[in-house]
Design a protein around this motif. Structure first.
Motif, mmCIF file in Angstrom:
data_model
loop_
_atom_site.group_PDB
_atom_site.id
_atom_site.type_symbol
_atom_site.label_atom_id
_atom_site.label_comp_id
_atom_site.label_asym_id
_atom_site.label_seq_id
_atom_site.Cartn_x
_atom_site.Cartn_y
_atom_site.Cartn_z
ATOM 1 N N VAL A 89 -2.605 4.094 16.746
ATOM 2 C CA VAL A 89 -1.909 5.376 16.884
ATOM 3 C C VAL A 89 -1.120 5.680 15.609
ATOM 4 O O VAL A 89 -1.194 6.786 15.048
ATOM 5 N N ASN A 90 -0.368 4.690 15.141
ATOM 6 C CA ASN A 90 0.386 4.865 13.890
ATOM 7 C C ASN A 90 -0.554 5.185 12.726
ATOM 8 O O ASN A 90 -0.318 6.111 11.944
ATOM 9 N N GLY A 91 -1.609 4.397 12.616
ATOM 10 C CA GLY A 91 -2.524 4.552 11.494
ATOM 11 C C GLY A 91 -3.255 5.881 11.489
ATOM 12 O O GLY A 91 -3.427 6.508 10.436
ATOM 13 N N LEU A 135 -5.602 2.274 7.673
ATOM 14 C CA LEU A 135 -5.765 2.249 9.130
ATOM 15 C C LEU A 135 -5.908 0.819 9.638
ATOM 16 O O LEU A 135 -5.303 0.437 10.650
ATOM 17 N N ALA A 136 -6.694 0.013 8.918
ATOM 18 C CA ALA A 136 -6.869 -1.392 9.319
ATOM 19 C C ALA A 136 -5.552 -2.150 9.246
ATOM 20 O O ALA A 136 -5.260 -2.987 10.120
ATOM 21 N N CYS A 178 0.814 -1.217 0.000
ATOM 22 C CA CYS A 178 0.000 0.000 0.000
ATOM 23 C C CYS A 178 0.849 1.270 0.000
ATOM 24 O O CYS A 178 0.294 2.379 0.029
ATOM 25 N N GLY A 179 2.170 1.130 0.009
ATOM 26 C CA GLY A 179 3.041 2.296 -0.028
ATOM 27 C C GLY A 179 3.370 2.876 1.327
ATOM 28 O O GLY A 179 3.846 4.009 1.430
ATOM 29 N N GLU A 180 3.133 2.112 2.404
ATOM 30 C CA GLU A 180 3.429 2.573 3.759
ATOM 31 C C GLU A 180 4.412 1.609 4.420
ATOM 32 O O GLU A 180 4.742 0.558 3.867
ATOM 33 N N PRO A 223 3.830 11.355 7.148
ATOM 34 C CA PRO A 223 4.422 10.201 6.460
ATOM 35 C C PRO A 223 4.680 9.058 7.431
ATOM 36 O O PRO A 223 5.139 9.283 8.559
ATOM 37 N N SER A 224 4.385 7.849 7.000
ATOM 38 C CA SER A 224 4.498 6.689 7.900
ATOM 39 C C SER A 224 5.927 6.458 8.356
ATOM 40 O O SER A 224 6.155 5.993 9.486
#
Length: 342
Positions: free
Chosen positions: A125-127, A229-230, A80-82, A136-137
């Protein structure tokens, strides 16, 4: 005599493009990793008589069990690019929390859901910081990597907690089919589920679409933020679960458990051919990457190579895994036949 119109002749096809379709099948990094894996296994078998024994292979696989388990949701996230660099710290936090609760008299049946909920909270929290705040992740999870490791030190300090329930500890030491460690057998089941989701469902196609072009995926009706997020939440839960497995397998809860695992996880995912920019990769390639890292580490250990050198090898693999697929793609584009004119 009137001139007659004739159809112009097409220029001949250039021969340098001939056969490129056949070569394209071989210019895949995940296939190259599988070939390297076979070569390493063959070299190791010839180099050391104990390398290919069931006992040693079982040890080599078990040694990378937690990394392999975490690599599954990480693959989905990177597609997903994260990315999530806090997974090893979440593993350490879950281990420290399990040890602290066990020391306080909680039953292990109560500890497991509490630890998994903490992993879920950490992943959320990260999501939320990525999907709602728009950060940015990479930057977010570098921060939470330090945060979760610090919380682990606060929860347990510098002490270690041992003597967990023997029935659970024994479960992590069992084997399937005589030599496959139980954690790796569990990884195999989870890998099949992950592969089906990624490569055979609409959700998997949506993940690839998000990684390839997020804005286009959004306008196509894909719930980009919800999916991301999931996946962050799932990664947090799985990292916490890996912390429980790690704690039981080694029989010790410590705040520094899993230190540095995040780099091995990322190396395995990228080594397997998943593009760090998202939108490309296969789970089969990731499994080959995990097995390659496991066998290389084991072979180096059998030859008494220092841990520092093994870390260098992991770093080199990480660099190669980023560069090599791009080189192969560039070569593949150059070998394509030129379009016909006229």
């Amino acid at each position: 005599m009137a001139d007659t119109l004739t159809k112009p002749e097409l220029p001949p096809v250039r021969t340098e493009g001939a056969g490129s379709a056949g070569w394209a099948r071989f210019l895949r990094w995940d296939l190259a990793v599988t070939i390297i894996l076979i070569a390493v296994f063959g070299f190791g078998s010839a180099d050391n008589a104990s390398f290919a024994t069931t006992g040693n292979l079982s040890f080599a696989l078990n040694d990378i069990a937690e990394v392999a388990i975490i690599a599954l949701p990480m693959t989905l996230l990177v597609v997903c690019g994260e990315v999530d660099l806090s997974v090893a710290s979440m593993l350490g936090l879950s281990s420290a929390l399990a040890g602290s609760l066990w020391d306080a008299g909680y039953t292990f049946e109560m500890i497991v859901p509490i630890v998994l909920l903490v992993g879920l909270a950490g992943g959320l929290v990260n999501g939320l910081l990525v999907t709602k705040v728009g950060l940015p992740s990479l930057a977010v999870t570098i921060g939470t990597m330090t945060l979760y490791r610090g919380l682990a030190s606060v929860v347990l300090g510098t002490k270690a907690v041992a003597e967990f329930p023997q029935e659970y500890a024994d479960l992590t030491q069992r084997t399937v089919l005589g030599f496959i460690p139980f954690p790796i057998a569990l990884f195999g089941v989870l890998a099949v589920i992950t592969a089906v989701v990624l490569h055979a469902t609409g959700l998997g196609r949506a993940m690839f679409a998000i990684g390839a072009q997020q804005e286009a995926a959004f306008f196509a009706g894909i719930r980009v933020k919800r999916i991301k997020l999931a996946l962050f939440a799932l990664t947090g839960v799985v990292a916490a679960f890996a912390g429980i497995v790690f704690t039981l397998r080694y029989g010790s809860a410590r705040a520094d458990n899993g230190m540095g695992f995040e780099m091995t996880v990322i190396a395995a995912v990228l080594l397997g051919g998943v593009d760090f920019d998202g939108g490309r990769g296969t789970l089969g390639g990731v499994v080959s990457g995990l097995l390659l890292i496991a066998l290389l580490r084991n072979l180096l250990t059998l030859n008494d190579v220092a841990n520092e050198v093994q870390s260098i090898v992991t770093g080199v693999l990480l660099v190669v895994s980023v560069l090599a697929p791009r080189v192969i793609q560039a070569v593949g584009r150059r070998r394509r036949p030129l379009p016909l004119e006229g």
